[in-house]
Design a protein around this motif. Sequence first.
Motif, PDB file in Angstrom:
ATOM      1  N   ARG A   4       0.830  -1.201   0.000  1.00 17.61           N
ATOM      2  CA  ARG A   4       0.000   0.000   0.000  1.00 17.61           C
ATOM      3  C   ARG A   4       0.872   1.261   0.000  1.00 17.61           C
ATOM      4  O   ARG A   4       1.979   1.279   0.546  1.00 17.61           O
ATOM      5  N   ASP A  64      -6.654   1.346  -1.271  1.00 16.90           N
ATOM      6  CA  ASP A  64      -5.675   0.674  -0.409  1.00 16.90           C
ATOM      7  C   ASP A  64      -4.636   1.612   0.190  1.00 16.90           C
ATOM      8  O   ASP A  64      -3.725   1.160   0.883  1.00 16.90           O
ATOM      9  N   GLY A  88     -11.899   0.925   0.686  1.00 17.43           N
ATOM     10  CA  GLY A  88     -10.696   0.136   0.927  1.00 17.43           C
ATOM     11  C   GLY A  88      -9.494   0.878   1.456  1.00 17.43           C
ATOM     12  O   GLY A  88      -8.417   0.276   1.636  1.00 17.43           O
ATOM     13  N   LYS A  89      -9.614   2.171   1.736  1.00 19.97           N
ATOM     14  CA  LYS A  89      -8.498   2.915   2.309  1.00 19.97           C
ATOM     15  C   LYS A  89      -8.485   2.754   3.830  1.00 19.97           C
ATOM     16  O   LYS A  89      -9.507   2.409   4.436  1.00 19.97           O
TER      17      LYS A  89
END
Length: 282
Positions: A4, A64, A88-89
């Motif tokens: 990430r 991400d 999704g972060k």
Amino acid sequence: MQKRLIAIETDYGTADGRAAKLVGAVKRVDASLEVCFANHACPRGNILFAGTMLYNSLAFFPRDTVYACIVERADGENPPCAAKTHDGKLILAPDNGSLTIWLENFGIAALRRLDAAQAPADMNPYAWFAARLANGTLAFDGLGPEYPVESAQRFPMRGAAVGEGYAECGVLSVMENFGNLNLSVSIERFEQTGIRFGDTVRVTLCCGEEIRFDADVRYDRSFGFTAPGAPILFNGSSGYVGLGLNQASFSDQYMKDRRELPDGVGAYALVIRKAAAGKEAS
């Protein structure tokens, strides 16, 4: 597994080495991780500004991303937490209100506690957790206990109401360098008023029962459409409508007590109404 990206926002400034130490901590965990600075110029302890920057920045980062927002308030508790967004972060931040604007606009899928004592004593815990999450050696579900999103701390934020030819809102934050205001009505919602660039509106700013500002204001694309010292309503880069003075500080002129009020900028309310046809702001 793809690693990430890490983005970091703080109120550390760059005059000393505190911001650089965060990168050093990440690289000690995994030298291959990519780190970028979102901002280090947040006013000290200003969670309103930090929350605005978080909202304005993170939405444009890839899925991400691990975003560390490290701004702690001096007048309250700052329990570390991790938030998972719906896209999704991951956000690492004190649960001190800095997540408010993101929560209001996008919501949060899950919240977990962070145990800062798990990090090595010589490393910033946010940087250490960010690095472990980014390289996959630690999963979000492996962090501290989950707790209800509804219990996250929020700063006072006056909501917005819009209709044909009018908007009622509060002040989201003050851009202290210039004295402009970010209002709590988004550009998208303001479009529903039917007010268009070039229109004149009546703007009334109140603090409690006291009227602080009441004048005709031009709504337009930039400050260049008004005379020096004149007010203007505009679309801010934050995604919210802004209010300011051309080459002067609106906040210093009309909101001098904003730092002393218990609710801060949450104490202010605005009404924006489209002026009669043919009327122009001076």
